[in-house]
Write a protein that holds these residues in place. Structure first.
Motif, short mmCIF file in Angstrom:
data_model
loop_
_atom_site.label_atom_id
_atom_site.label_comp_id
_atom_site.label_asym_id
_atom_site.label_seq_id
_atom_site.Cartn_x
_atom_site.Cartn_y
_atom_site.Cartn_z
N LYS A 1 0.81 -1.22 0.00
CA LYS A 1 0.00 0.00 0.00
C LYS A 1 0.85 1.27 0.00
O LYS A 1 0.48 2.26 -0.63
CB LYS A 1 -0.93 0.01 1.22
N PHE A 2 1.98 1.29 0.73
CA PHE A 2 2.80 2.49 0.81
C PHE A 2 4.17 2.29 0.16
O PHE A 2 4.60 3.10 -0.64
CB PHE A 2 2.98 2.91 2.27
N ALA A 3 4.87 1.22 0.48
CA ALA A 3 6.15 0.92 -0.14
C ALA A 3 6.40 -0.58 -0.08
O ALA A 3 6.07 -1.23 0.92
CB ALA A 3 7.29 1.67 0.53
N ALA A 4 7.00 -1.11 -1.12
CA ALA A 4 7.35 -2.53 -1.10
C ALA A 4 8.49 -2.80 -0.13
O ALA A 4 8.45 -3.76 0.65
CB ALA A 4 7.72 -3.00 -2.50
N VAL A 5 9.53 -1.95 -0.16
CA VAL A 5 10.67 -2.11 0.74
C VAL A 5 11.05 -0.74 1.29
O VAL A 5 11.26 0.20 0.53
CB VAL A 5 11.88 -2.72 0.00
N SER A 6 11.15 -0.64 2.62
CA SER A 6 11.61 0.59 3.27
C SER A 6 12.85 0.26 4.10
O SER A 6 12.79 -0.59 4.99
CB SER A 6 10.52 1.19 4.16
N ILE A 7 13.98 0.93 3.79
CA ILE A 7 15.26 0.65 4.44
C ILE A 7 15.72 1.94 5.10
O ILE A 7 15.86 2.97 4.44
CB ILE A 7 16.29 0.16 3.41
N LEU A 8 15.97 1.91 6.42
CA LEU A 8 16.26 3.14 7.15
C LEU A 8 17.17 2.89 8.34
O LEU A 8 17.49 1.75 8.68
CB LEU A 8 14.98 3.82 7.59
N LYS A 9 17.67 3.97 8.93
CA LYS A 9 18.46 3.96 10.18
C LYS A 9 19.73 3.12 10.05
O LYS A 9 19.97 2.20 10.84
CB LYS A 9 17.61 3.46 11.34
N LYS A 10 20.55 3.44 9.05
CA LYS A 10 21.88 2.84 8.88
C LYS A 10 21.83 1.32 8.74
O LYS A 10 22.71 0.60 9.23
CB LYS A 10 22.80 3.26 10.03
N THR A 11 20.83 0.85 8.08
CA THR A 11 20.76 -0.57 7.74
C THR A 11 21.83 -0.90 6.69
O THR A 11 22.13 -0.10 5.81
CB THR A 11 19.36 -0.90 7.20
N CYS A 12 22.39 -2.09 6.79
CA CYS A 12 23.36 -2.59 5.81
C CYS A 12 22.85 -3.94 5.32
O CYS A 12 22.82 -4.90 6.09
CB CYS A 12 24.74 -2.71 6.44
N THR A 13 22.43 -4.01 4.06
CA THR A 13 21.74 -5.21 3.61
C THR A 13 21.96 -5.47 2.13
O THR A 13 22.43 -4.60 1.39
CB THR A 13 20.22 -5.10 3.91
N GLU A 14 21.59 -6.68 1.70
CA GLU A 14 21.66 -7.09 0.30
C GLU A 14 20.28 -7.57 -0.15
O GLU A 14 19.61 -8.32 0.57
CB GLU A 14 22.66 -8.22 0.11
N LEU A 15 19.89 -7.16 -1.35
CA LEU A 15 18.65 -7.62 -1.95
C LEU A 15 18.95 -8.18 -3.33
O LEU A 15 19.54 -7.49 -4.17
CB LEU A 15 17.64 -6.47 -2.07
N THR A 16 18.57 -9.43 -3.56
CA THR A 16 18.89 -10.12 -4.80
C THR A 16 17.68 -10.89 -5.32
O THR A 16 17.01 -11.59 -4.56
CB THR A 16 20.06 -11.11 -4.58
N LEU A 17 17.40 -10.72 -6.60
CA LEU A 17 16.40 -11.53 -7.31
C LEU A 17 14.98 -11.35 -6.77
O LEU A 17 14.15 -12.25 -6.89
CB LEU A 17 16.77 -13.02 -7.28
N ASN A 18 14.68 -10.22 -6.18
CA ASN A 18 13.32 -9.97 -5.72
C ASN A 18 12.48 -9.35 -6.85
O ASN A 18 12.99 -8.63 -7.70
CB ASN A 18 13.34 -9.03 -4.52
N ARG A 19 11.18 -9.62 -6.82
CA ARG A 19 10.26 -9.08 -7.82
C ARG A 19 9.20 -8.24 -7.11
O ARG A 19 8.52 -8.74 -6.20
CB ARG A 19 9.61 -10.21 -8.61
N ILE A 20 9.09 -7.00 -7.56
CA ILE A 20 8.16 -6.04 -6.95
C ILE A 20 7.19 -5.56 -8.02
O ILE A 20 7.60 -5.16 -9.10
CB ILE A 20 8.94 -4.85 -6.34
N LYS A 21 5.89 -5.59 -7.67
CA LYS A 21 4.88 -5.24 -8.67
C LYS A 21 3.70 -4.53 -8.02
O LYS A 21 3.30 -4.87 -6.91
CB LYS A 21 4.39 -6.50 -9.37
N GLY A 22 3.06 -3.52 -8.80
CA GLY A 22 1.83 -2.80 -8.42
C GLY A 22 1.83 -2.51 -6.93
O GLY A 22 2.62 -2.97 -6.28
#
Length: 421
Positions: free
Chosen positions: A258-279
């Motif tokens: 409804k608002f965002a598929a992924v929200s990354i904040l506050k000095k997060t350190c991460t990897e995102l691979t092969l994800n599919r985001i739609k509508g």
């Protein structure tokens, strides 16, 4: 039933005939199994008490008054039962700490909970205390008054193939260096996040269907570092929230947030691979802020409002991803000390700008294809820096490249020079 439990020898099986057994159970003999002889909804163990709301004594979490079943032994098994708590929502301890009631409380040892219905409309379904072990499989949790399953410090747990429906808070909460396997569950209509990992926890969150949570499908907080893999995360307010955490986000389908598929904040350190985001057309695909550092590889974003929005001194490395058919800009980066490295990406068919670099941000673009967008292919504001090489930028409706301060932004091939405005 209570007498049978007290008299049971190690390894005994207590077989329940269909009926309602209104009494609490304390299971502390190793290897005891309590099983229903019939459908799990026909063999019901229930208990509940409203008052007093103060613990009658003993260590925190030991009072049977606020749990239907307490497990304290090794190799305990509950099979084919319904366990209900219908009393007070919590117990207040003398030092002012409130503890949720629980239908099943595992204080220590290990418990297998298999093919059971667990119902507590006033508190938690299951609480696993520090260093306990549990395997929860093929169970149903419906309308828990707080959290469906609470996994506390240093707990080793498996939660597999369960239905966890309409929890008032999270469906599953785990924390404090716990390391669970959460696999194959169906989590629907949680009042907060579907799964919440906090306080330096680890674990694997795999192959779950997480639908219609009021906050996030999966939320990682406070140094948690799980693997989130192959989940279907649909129709949540946020698909994923990562806050001051780590984690590897692999091969998930995140649709209709409804608002965002992924929200990354506050000095997060991460990897995102092969994800599919739609509508949905009103939602943002990915938001990266708060000084976070993120690697994005082979991502696919389509049908959302904006693709990737980077701000607040965050750093993003974006590789081999496809961003198309959005309703606004594909990639937007803003703010001093915000940095983007983008290589091997395809950005096409969007009604807004392909890459928009603004408000002092820095971006390096290499080997990207930015084509057939209705806005400018690449728009760089005058206070931004960076470089570009070997990009294919053509057939964008409002121009291919627009740079307001070309002395600070360096093209390095003839094709880009010829397209410069």
């Amino acid at each position: 039933l209570e007498d049978a439990v007290q008299e049971a020898q190690a390894g005994a099986m207590i077989l329940l005939r269909p009926g309602r057994y209104r009494q609490p159970l304390l299971l502390q003999t190793d290897g005891v199994t309590v099983a229903g002889d019939g459908g799990c909804e026909e063999c019901v163990i229930c208990f509940g008490k409203e008052h007093p709301k103060e613990n009658p004594g003993g260590e925190e979490g030991t009072s049977s008054v606020f749990s239907t079943i307490i497990s304290k032994g090794s190799g305990i098994c509950l099979y084919n039962l319904t366990v209900e708590w219908d009393g007070a929502d919590s117990v207040m301890f003398p030092h002012g700490v409130a503890q949720d009631s629980a239908a099943v409380l595992v204080l220590r040892g290990d418990l297998a909970l298999v093919n059971c219905v667990v119902h507590n409309p006033r508190g938690a379904g299951v609480i696993l205390r520090r260093a306990a072990k549990a395997k929860i499989s093929a169970c149903r949790f419906a309308s828990s008054g707080t959290t469906g399953i609470v996994i506390e410090e240093e707990v080793s747990a498996e939660v597999r193939f369960c239905d966890i429906l309409k929890s008032k808070k999270c469906a599953i909460l785990y924390m404090r260096a716990s390391n669970p396997l959460i696999e194959g569950n169906r989590i629907v209509h949680s009042g907060s996040s579907g799964i919440l990992a906090a306080c330096s926890s680890l674990g694997i969150i795999k192959s779950n269907d997480i639908v219609a949570s009021k906050r996030a499908g999966v939320e990682l907080q406070d140094g948690s570092d799980p693997v989130v893999q192959q989940n279907k995360i649909y129709q949540n307010m946020f698909g994923l929230i990562l806050s001051a955490s780590r984690g590897k986000i692999l091969d998930n389908v995140i649709n209709e947030s409804k608002f965002a598929a992924v929200s990354i904040l506050k000095k997060t350190c991460t990897e995102l691979t092969l994800n599919r985001i739609k509508g949905e057309q009103k939602a943002t695909g990915m938001m990266v802020s708060g000084g976070s550092k993120v690697w994005i590889r082979q991502q696919e974003l389509q049908g959302v409002r904006k693709g990737i929005v980077i701000s607040e001194a965050s750093e993003v490395s974006l590789y081999d991803s496809r961003i198309f058919h959005l309703s606004s800009d594909a990639v937007a980066i803003s703010g001093e000390d915000s940095k983007l490295i983008a290589s091997g990406n395809e950005c096409f068919g969007n009604p807004g700008i392909g890459f928009h670099i603004t408000r002092g941000a820095s971006a390096k673009l290499l080997d990207n294809k930015i084509n057939f967008n209705n806005g400018v292919g690449l728009l760089v504001d005058e206070d931004c820096t960076g470089s570009m090489a070997r990009n294919e930028i053509h057939d964008n409706a409002e121009g291919d490249i627009l740079v307001y301060a070309p002395d600070r932004y360096e093209p390095s091939c003839h094709a880009e020079l010829s397209a410069w405005q």
